[in-house]
Design an enzyme around this catalytic site. Structure first.
Site, mmCIF file in Angstrom:
data_model
loop_
_atom_site.group_PDB
_atom_site.id
_atom_site.type_symbol
_atom_site.label_atom_id
_atom_site.label_comp_id
_atom_site.label_asym_id
_atom_site.label_seq_id
_atom_site.Cartn_x
_atom_site.Cartn_y
_atom_site.Cartn_z
ATOM 1 N N GLU A 282 -16.588 23.068 -36.750
ATOM 2 C CA GLU A 282 -17.653 23.051 -35.751
ATOM 3 C C GLU A 282 -17.670 21.809 -34.867
ATOM 4 O O GLU A 282 -17.946 21.874 -33.690
ATOM 5 C CB GLU A 282 -19.008 23.160 -36.466
ATOM 6 N N ASP A 324 0.240 6.008 -1.897
ATOM 7 C CA ASP A 324 0.316 5.346 -0.604
ATOM 8 C C ASP A 324 1.067 4.042 -0.772
ATOM 9 O O ASP A 324 1.036 3.452 -1.846
ATOM 10 C CB ASP A 324 -1.094 5.012 -0.108
ATOM 11 N N ASP A 603 -7.160 12.888 3.739
ATOM 12 C CA ASP A 603 -6.502 12.975 2.436
ATOM 13 C C ASP A 603 -7.268 13.866 1.465
ATOM 14 O O ASP A 603 -6.735 14.261 0.432
ATOM 15 C CB ASP A 603 -6.376 11.574 1.812
ATOM 16 N N GLU A 668 -9.254 21.274 -49.095
ATOM 17 C CA GLU A 668 -10.468 21.654 -49.835
ATOM 18 C C GLU A 668 -10.434 23.149 -50.170
ATOM 19 O O GLU A 668 -10.763 23.560 -51.290
ATOM 20 C CB GLU A 668 -11.711 21.332 -49.007
ATOM 21 N N THR A 696 -17.232 11.654 -46.236
ATOM 22 C CA THR A 696 -15.989 10.897 -46.426
ATOM 23 C C THR A 696 -14.895 11.391 -45.491
ATOM 24 O O THR A 696 -13.983 10.668 -45.157
ATOM 25 C CB THR A 696 -15.498 10.985 -47.884
ATOM 26 N N ASP A 697 -14.992 12.623 -45.057
ATOM 27 C CA ASP A 697 -14.060 13.166 -44.089
ATOM 28 C C ASP A 697 -14.407 12.705 -42.690
ATOM 29 O O ASP A 697 -13.558 12.361 -41.892
ATOM 30 C CB ASP A 697 -14.227 14.696 -44.083
#
Ligand code: ADP
Ligand code: MG
Length: 900
Positions: A282, A324, A603, A668, A696-697
């Site tokens: 997610e 340029d 331009d 996991e 922890t991830d």
């Protein structure tokens, strides 16, 4: 109020203002009354919305559901832990998003346009947002009209109103009041409208409407600009949806299998939900936005201001930088180095011997302020200063020969003229590109041209910008002052050669481009010999295969023929800004990813159509800035290259993050799924999975965004923008690392259960957690050894790893957490074993990198710079074979075509 049908004086009375502008206190008061001159932005998020956004996150909702299930089962401890995790997760998410939002806001402020006004009778620059009705504004070519205006005075004013009326021809404006009646917007010739822009001329005007009370504001309420997401974000969103379905399937399957095996239902349900959460990626799209926004903030420190967020992502894919010359590759500090005067020149007023200096002093736009400082275009200043130093000052000569009229410089004619009153008649002095002047010389002059041309070419060949002067005497001022009436039948006076030294850092930056597989291309209005000399000194042209193409040659080529050789052209000389668009399209038709610089109104189309349009912060017009994706705050070519380096770093870090998160989730899933198949109990509790997945991830994952540039990031070919995220072995990596993490964790579980059998769950939980820390450490580089890049290069990562490690120790050893997480303190040997087993994943990934380094040394570690003349291999687009530049027939243009 219909300001277009009343005279200017009446409009001023109605607005309570005067030609001297508003007094500052009045302006301040009105700003409070009317509000800022801005369109309401429906997309700016309030703090409340940001918080709500965090809470409405699918994952959070699933978590809350899990807490609900736990509560129903009376597992109050689980409920608290899950709620705590929800809060921590939401706070981290909120802080990141808030920082990103703030960063973008600051950038938008920096990119906001300014307006020139009179306040208290003094000229001043104010933010366009601070304009109020009654303000007196000054406009010139290149300005975006900052509010709805009633013109006071106009000089050859032309406005492009296509954005508002759809009318593509420019409208000539005039302050005269219109007779009473009904007029569509396009016919209100004495009004200017916010958001349209000045293509020509100058004007003064009163502000009559600001913000949402402008014609643009009226439309803006109907069509609010939609938020754009980057290509990567779109791809991730699609991927995310598929993975979400997969996650649900995985969760349901796990539940079904467990149920058939007769697992206790409550725990099984919770673990199934947790498993689905672990599989949900997610956070990915949000993280990409955050990385891009923080990256954009970092880019400002390198003087590149991002206007459109996707540019941060796409910068890394640039294969051609078309730039340029004047001011970007060079310093734009011109000095006159050589002058040449035609010896037998005779024109009564330009007295013998000083004709050239007189012409130089008369035909100039440069002015001096009170302190004697020169102001104006650098070419103009160089020439006027030179004349002044030789006792021919503009002021003195204009006193003798007053200026009657002028024909301003434009980059298509490549010259400008001034007309002066003299006792003998009207003197026309024309200055410009020598080639343009030759075409306008009197027939009696033709014989001298070959000799002049030789002299000019010799100077141009040394990198001089050569400007010629020509003159003629008219009996009286022509009724119409156009190029056709005055810039003909001229007599050549002489020329001056100017030098504009290259920027010292540009040469280095060009070399860096070559190493990075990017081709630098110079575009200039200058003579081809001048351009070639500068390009050679900068290393843009290094071999005979590098072509110089002139604007004239370009007009003669049709699209297929141009596309055929566009990849070999290194210099475009004597081109018009309008031709830049063709260059962009031709390169894009060859599947190149083009960055294009520009500064003028003309331009803008090329900037819009380029993959990255880059405007000049110092010398650029507002129109060009508005059209650009990025603005160079220092106008320096080297800054573009620096921005590309950042783009590659940011994109690379996002990929590393995806690698890390997806491989971790796979680990996991494998652990939970396979353990029961080996006859083992479900290895983890639901809160363990949530803890690993969200805390922890997450922390080390976020820290990956701060990973510095890899040393060889500019020695590799550009990122192919169409390449899928699964290219470069990502899919395979996720599978094998996932299986390995699962295998190691299940191995630990099996060993611990059959051995002592007491602390097995804590050990399994910790192995899974520590394995991921090792993984975070090693994915920081795709190819380099983790030891080589060192841990100290990324302080946030060091912090995240330490913190996470510490948190896990708390959970293992503090009784309070033991109770919450149902863990048990490990003995020292057990902890040692856990750490040793966890490191297997780290060593395996390192070994994998080592093997790939050994197998293909050239494409990985610090590869030698590819030989200069070889054009960069463009990345293959999806579904197409890679192009082999060496196999393409090279079609050199014959020399004669190169010379006019
Ligand atoms: P660049 O792309 O390098 O900025 P320009 O479009 O400014 O080039 O100039 C193109 C050519 O027009 C120059 O080579 C010169 O011959 C001529 N030119 C430039 N500036 C002026 C000027 N102020 N007056 C007359 N001619 C000019
Ligand atoms: Mg120029």
């Amino acid at each position: 109020m219909d300001y277009h049908i009343v005279p200017v004086e009446e409009a001023a009375r109605l607005l309570g203002t005067t030609p001297a502008g508003l007094a500052t206190p009045t302006a301040r008061q009105r700003l409070i009354e009317h509000g800022p001159n801005q369109l309401a932005d429906a997309h700016r998020k309030t703090i409340g919305q940001l918080v709500l956004h965090q809470l409405l996150d699918v994952m959070i909702l699933v978590l809350l559901a899990a807490a609900g299930v736990s509560g129903l089962m009376g597992e109050w401890k689980s409920v608290y832990v899950i709620l705590a995790i929800v809060v921590v997760n939401a706070v981290i998410g909120f802080l990141q998003e808030y920082r990103a939002e703030k960063a973008m806001e600051a950038l938008q402020k920096m990119a906001a346009s300014q307006a020139q006004v009179l306040r208290d009778g003094q000229a001043a620059k104010v933010a366009a947002a601070d304009l109020v009705p009654g303000d007196m504004v000054l406009l010139e070519a290149g300005n975006i009209i900052p509010a709805d205006l009633r013109f006071i005075e106009t000089h050859a004013l032309k406005v492009d109103e296509s954005s508002l009326t759809g009318e593509s021809t420019n409208v000539e404006k005039d302050p005269a009041p219109l007779p009473a009646g009904d007029y569509p917007l396009g016919d209100r010739l004495n009004l200017g409208f916010k958001g349209t822009f000045v293509t020509n001329g100058r004007a003064t005007a009163y502000v009559v409407g600001t913000g949402m009370h402008t014609e643009l504001g009226r439309i803006a309420t109907l069509i609010q600009t939609a938020e754009t997401s980057t290509p990567l974000q779109k791809r991730l969103a699609t991927l995310g949806k598929r993975l979400a379905v997969a996650a649900l399937v995985v969760g349901a399957l796990f539940f079904a299998v467990g149920w058939l095996r007769g697992e206790p239902l409550r725990e099984l349900l919770l673990v199934s939900i947790s498993l689905a959460i672990a599989a949900l990626p997610e956070a990915l799209p949000a993280l990409v936005t955050i990385s891009l926004a923080l990256g954009a903030k970092r880019l400002v420190d390198s003087h590149a201001l991002i206007r459109k967020l996707p540019a941060v992502e796409t910068l890394g894919s640039v294969t051609y930088i078309c730039t340029d010359k004047t001011g970007t590759l060079t310093l734009n500090k011109m000095t006159v180095e050589e002058v040449f005067e035609v010896p037998d020149f005779r024109l009564p007023v330009l007295e013998d011997g000083h004709g050239l200096l007189t012409a130089m002093a008369l035909n100039t736009d440069a002015t001096q302020d009170d302190q004697g400082q020169w102001l104006g275009d650098s070419t103009e200043v160089a020439l006027a200063r030179y004349a002044a130093e030789q006792e021919h000052s503009r002021a003195a000569l204009e006193a003798r020969f007053p200026r009657l009229a002028e024909l301003p410089f434009d980059s298509e004619r490549k010259c400008m003229s001034t007309l002066h009153q003299t006792p003998q008649g009207v003197l026309v002095v024309t200055k410009g590109a020598v080639g343009s002047l030759f075409a306008q010389l009197d027939t009696s002059q033709q014989a001298g041209i070959p000799d002049l041309k030789r002299r000019v070419d010799a100077l141009a060949g040394q990198g001089h910008r050569v400007l010629g002067y020509a003159a003629r005497l008219l009996p009286e001022l022509p009724a119409e002052i156009t190029s056709a009436t005055i810039e003909t039948g001229l007599v050549f006076v002489g020329f001056a050669g100017l030098l504009d030294p290259p920027r010292p850092e540009a040469r280095q930056a060009v070399a860096e481009c070559k190493a990075a597989g990017i081709t630098a291309v110079m575009i200039t209005g200058d003579h081809q010999l001048t351009a070639r000399a500068v390009a050679e000194s900068l290393g843009i042209i290094t071999s005979g295969e590098d072509l110089v193409l002139t604007g004239k040659e370009l007009t003669q080529l049709d699209e297929p023929a141009f596309a055929e050789l566009v990849e070999q052209v290194r210099v475009y000389a004597r081109v018009d800004p309008a031709q830049k668009l063709r260059i962009v399209s031709a390169l894009q038709s060859r599947h190149q990813f083009v960055a294009m610089t520009g500064d003028g109104v003309n331009d803008a189309p090329a900037l819009k159509n380029a993959d990255i349009g880059i405007a000049m912060g110092i010398n650029g017009t507002e129109v060009s800035k508005e059209a650009a994706h990025m603005i160079l705050l220092d106008d320096d070519f080297a800054t573009i290259v620096e921005a590309v380096r950042h783009g590659r770093r940011i994109y690379g870090n996002i990929l590393k993050f995806i690698r890390y998160i997806m491989a971790g989730s796979a680990g996991e899933i494998c652990t939970l799924f396979f353990a029961p198949l080996f006859g083992l109990p479900i290895p983890l509790l639901a809160i363990h999975i949530l803890w690993i997945n969200l805390i922890t991830d997450g922390l080390p994952g976020l820290a990956l965004a701060y990973e510095p540039s890899e040393p060889n990031s500019m020695k590799r070919p550009p990122i192919d923008p169409k390449q899928t995220i699964f290219a470069d072995g990502l899919g395979w990596f996720i599978v094998w690392v996932g299986l390995l993490v699962g295998g190691v964790t299940i191995g630990m579980q099996a060993w611990a259960i059959h051995g002592a059998g007491t602390h097995w769950q804590t050990m399994t939980f910790s192995v899974l957690c520590f394995s991921q820390l090792g993984l975070a450490f090693t994915v920081r580089s795709r190819h380099e050894s983790a030891f080589r890049i060192g841990l100290f290069a990324n302080k946030p990562m060091l912090g995240a790893l330490t913190l996470t490690f510490g948190l896990q120790l708390l959970i293992i050893y503090v009784p309070f957490f033991n109770d919450l997480f149902r863990t048990e303190p490990l003995t020292w040997p057990e902890l040692g074993l856990t750490l040793a087993v966890s490191s297997v994943v780290f060593w395996a990934v390192e070994a994998h990198k080592l093997v790939s380094r050994l197998r293909e040394p050239a494409s990985v570690s610090s590869a030698p710079v590819p030989p200069a003349p070889t054009p960069a291999t463009p990345p293959a687009r999806a579904g197409e074979p890679a192009q082999q530049p060496t196999n393409r027939p090279t079609k050199p243009i014959s020399e004669p075509l190169l010379q006019p």
